[in-house]
Every structure is written in structure tokens, then in C-alpha cells.
Design a protein around this motif. Structure first.
Motif, short mmCIF file in Angstrom:
data_model
loop_
_atom_site.label_atom_id
_atom_site.label_comp_id
_atom_site.label_asym_id
_atom_site.label_seq_id
_atom_site.Cartn_x
_atom_site.Cartn_y
_atom_site.Cartn_z
N VAL A 20 0.86 -1.18 0.00
CA VAL A 20 0.00 0.00 0.00
C VAL A 20 0.89 1.23 0.00
CG1 VAL A 20 -1.66 1.37 1.32
CG2 VAL A 20 -1.98 -1.09 1.11
N ALA A 47 -1.92 -4.78 2.55
CA ALA A 47 -0.86 -4.04 3.22
C ALA A 47 0.17 -4.98 3.86
CB ALA A 47 -1.45 -3.10 4.27
N THR A 99 3.54 -1.40 3.94
CA THR A 99 2.94 -0.07 3.78
C THR A 99 4.03 0.98 3.75
OG1 THR A 99 0.96 -0.76 4.99
CG2 THR A 99 1.30 1.59 4.73
#
Length: 443
Positions: free
Chosen positions: A157, A294, A297
Motif C-alpha cells: 500500500v 498491506a 505499507t
């Protein structure tokens, strides 16, 4: 809607620099319990979800309540738009840096920060990654993380405000991976009507629906063996989220109009200008899908938090525009430093382009380009709606009173100047009062 970017050339080798960061680390403990978690450079979640690094079994704590990370400034604590707030020294916070021993709260759950000695960390990282440049500690940490995870197939992400360069980061990740010779495909979920999204992602067979006069592979098949970037995945409906989760878990797609599945080998990246963890707490985004997406991230810091990078950014932009000889004087740099940059690096590039038009000779006329622009405005907010602001006030107001009076309904009502029935309803909405007639004290 869909962009295809060739990456036939290998990711260029860039010189590595050794950077020394003085990290302020520590440990977060749950008061009265044995649970604790060490805090280092990796971002960690605190919340009610069993997927969090520190799990708090308390009804006043949101699923993904807060994030913590060690930085040179201190241990950074960020409230993730939780239902009942995060408090340091009884003050509600959105972001705070812990620099010494203290207690703080997630909802009504008390936590203790135990400081550790400052730790000198050597990081091997370039001063640019793809088209991104920067020398501030935030960017060095970002580049080191991108360099570490780009060669893997882990789902990532990429979070950042509008104009920070999220798609450029995704392209650089692809170019630095073993998939660089395959397709990089980007799809904007917000730009596709919901009825068409399933077909766009997973494909369809001929005759699957009215107007389907030919078969369509979909972007997962198009990006097979390559990289697929989802932009604004938070716009998906709950039904589409469930289908996407199945594809990510099984690595196979089922085109619309058929029961047959097709295996795909795709590395997925997700770019978003909003924090999907907020949507998880609101119940509009699946918790299991978020944590599947995720696996890693990264957050691109906004320009206002890395103003020391302005000279390097301007130099890089001028190089791209083939005007490297242009100079910025002190007045122009002062004008840049006084701006809040809600449009981030994209806005900076626009200003430099405008300044080139205004300039005579080799001095970049930034003051003219900035003329008429607000220089001290606050960054854009995602929402200014009255109802949301009122909910936020009620959450902070009643949670503070709940802690102060240890959940005593009569005392809370008296202090608030409200009827018991009004206070009871407010506490119930915040998860601080259950239907058995008792309040949650959280200790």
C-alpha cells in the motif's frame, strides 16, 4: 482508466550513501497487563484487531486504533480516525511524538511509553528512487524501505497526499523488481462505474452481458507476470472487495459469464490519498482485505514536512525541463518556504514551469509565479462537513469525561450540563455504555 507502461530497461544503478539516523526508540506497555511491544523503524498498529502488533481487548478501542513508529524526533503516535480517540496527557491528538516516559490512552485503555536510549542506525540508501529525490530523514527511511521490498512480490500500500508521486513510486517499485521486463498496468477504481468494474478487473466472456460482443481479458490477465497498480481501491463496494480478496488469496480470476477460473501471477500495489485504516474503523472497508493488501505499507511524506528537500527538488525539476542553468535567489527560496504546498511536488513543478515563463536570464522568477497564491494556508482537508466535525467533538468531549469520572453516568451528565438520557445515548454511540446499564471503565 487503464495505463500500460513499458519497463524494458533495467532499473538504473544509483550510488548508495550511508546515512546515520539517531532513532528515539522505546517500548509500549499496557498498564496493568503483561502485553507490550517494542517500537522501532517499522510502523506498528495498535488496536482491537488480532492482526495488530499490540492487541487491546477493549470495547472503546477501534479495530485499527493507532500507529506507532520510532523516528529521530521521537516515537510517533498517530490516531487512525479511531472512534474514541487517542490521548497524550489527557489531550486528544491526531499525531504526537513521545520523547520521554509517559502514559497515553487509546480510547479508555491506558498505555505506558518506556523510553530507550537514542540508537544510532546506519542506513544504506540512495538519495533518489526512480523519479523521487530527497535527503531528509523521512525520505531516506522511505528509500531504504522501497529498496528493501521492491525486489519481492509482496503486496504494498502506497499512501500519500495528492501530488506526492504515488504512481511514480509504483512505477519505480516495478522497475526495481524482477518483473521489470513485464507489463506495469495501472487501473483507477474511482474512474470506473461499479457495474463495469468486475469486468474491467477480471474480464468477461462473449455474451456475458448486453453489449459484450467479444471476450475481454481484464487487467489481472493483462498484467500477468508483471505488476498491477490499483489507484483509489477504497472506492470499491463491499461486494467487489470480497471478490478482490478471493483473487489476491488464490491468484486466480473468474471472468464474468463463466464458472472457469484462470491462474494469474501478479504483484499488486495499491495507491491511495486517504488512509484505508480510517475506512476499516468506519466499517466501509474490509479489515481482512486491508491486511492482505498491506503486507508492506509506505507513506510518502507531504512536501511541507520535507522542506529541506526544496533545493534538490527544484534542481531535479530544472534538469527534467532541460534548464539546469537556472538559479534560485534567496528571495525566491524564502517565498517557497512560506508556502504550505497543498498540491505537494506536483504543485512545485507547476510553479517552476510558470517561473520559467516569467524569467529573464538565468534567475528563476519564483516570486512572480507565486504572486497571488495563498502562502500560509492550511493543507486541504478530506472533509469539512458539520456532522463529521460534531461527531469528532462529541467523541473527544465524552471520552474525556468518561475517563475523568471513571464512567459514573450521573457525574458525567452533571459536568456536561446534559440529561442522563442524552449522555447515555452519547456514551452508547461511542461504545462506552452497554445495554446492561453499566459503563465500560477500561481499566
Amino acid at each position: 482508466m487503464v495505463a500500460d507502461v513499458d519497463a524494458d530497461e533495467a532499473f538504473p544503478t544509483v550510488p548508495q550513501e550511508t546515512h546515520v539516523l539517531s532513532l528515539r526508540r522505546g517500548r509500549i506497555e499496557v498498564v496493568g497487563e503483561a502485553a507490550s511491544v517494542p517500537v522501532d523503524m517499522e510502523r506498528l498498529h495498535i488496536g482491537r484487531s488480532p492482526r495488530c502488533a499490540l492487541v487491546l481487548d477493549d470495547p472503546t478501542v477501534s479495530k485499527v486504533h493507532a500507529e506507532v513508529q520510532a523516528t529521530p524526533r521521537g516515537v510517533r503516535v498517530v490516531d487512525l480516525n479511531s472512534r474514541n480517540g487517542t490521548f497524550v496527557a489527557e489531550a486528544s491528538i491526531v499525531e504526537a511524538y513521545l520523547t520521554g516516559p509517559c502514559e497515553f490512552r487509546c480510547g479508555a485503555k491506558r498505555l505506558r511509553f518506556v523510553q530507550e536510549p537514542v540508537h544510532e542506525v546506519q542506513i544504506e540508501a540512495p538519495e533518489r528512487f526512480g523519479e523521487l529525490v530527497g535527503t531528509t530523514p523521512e525520505m531516506i527511511q522511505l528509500f531504504a524501505k522501497l529498496q528493501r521490498y521492491a525486489p519481492t512480490s509482496m503486496s504494498m500500500v502506497i499512501q500519500g497526499e495528492t501530488g506526492t508521486g504515488k504512481e511514480r513510486v509504483a512505477q519505480a517499485i516495478h522497475a526495481a523488481s524482477p518483473r521489470r521486463d513485464k507489463h506495469f498496468v495501472a487501473v483507477n477504481c474511482a474512474a470506473i462505474a461499479e457495474p463495469l468494474l468486475e469486468s474491467e478487473l477480471f474480464g468477461h466472456v462473449r455474451g456475458a452481458f448486453t453489449g459484450a460482443d467479444r471476450a475481454h481479458d481484464g487487467v489481472f490477465v493483462e498484467a500477468d507476470c508483471g505488476t498491477l497498480l490499483f489507484d483509489e481501491v477504497g472506492e470499491m463496494s463491499s461486494a467487489m472487495q470480497a471478490k478482490l480478496l478471493r483473487v489476491l488469496e488464490n491468484q486466480e480470476v473468474r471472468p464474468v459469464g463463466t464458472g472457469r477460473c484462470r491462474k494469474v501471477n501478479v504483484r499488486t500495489l495499491f495507491a491511495t490519498h486517504v488512509d484505508l485504516r480510517h475506512a476499516v474503523n468506519r466499517g466501509t472497508f474490509r479489515e481482512d482485505l486491508y491486511f492482505r493488501m498491506a503486507q508492506v505499507t509506505v507513506e510518502i511524506p507531504p512536501l511541507r514536512k520535507r522542506m529541506d528537500d526544496l533545493p534538490a527538488l527544484i534542481e531535479d525539476i530544472l534538469q527534467q525541463l532541460e534548464r539546469p542553468h537556472m538559479k534560485v535567489d534567496q528571495a525566491g527560496m524564502s517565498a517557497l518556504l512560506s508556502h504550505s504546498w497543498p498540491g505537494n511536488v506536483r504543485q512545485l513543478r507547476t510553479i517552476v514551469q510558470a517561473a520559467l515563463v516569467e524569467s529573464d536570464g538565468d534567475r528563476l522568477m519564483l516570486d512572480r509565479a507565486l504572486d497571488g497564491m495563498a502562502t500560509h494556508g492550511e493543507p486541504e482537508r478530506t472533509s469539512g462537513m458539520y456532522d463529521e466535525a460534531k461527531r469528532d467533538f462529541d467523541r473527544r468531549f465524552y471520552t474525556a469525561l468518561h475517563v475523568r469520572f471513571k464512567g459514573n453516568l450521573s457525574q458525567i451528565a452533571k459536568a456536561a450540563g446534559k440529561q442522563r438520557v442524552t449522555v447515555r445515548a452519547a456514551l452508547r454511540a461511542l461504545g462506552l455504555y452497554d445495554d446492561t446499564g453499566s459503563t465500560s471503565k477500561g481499566t
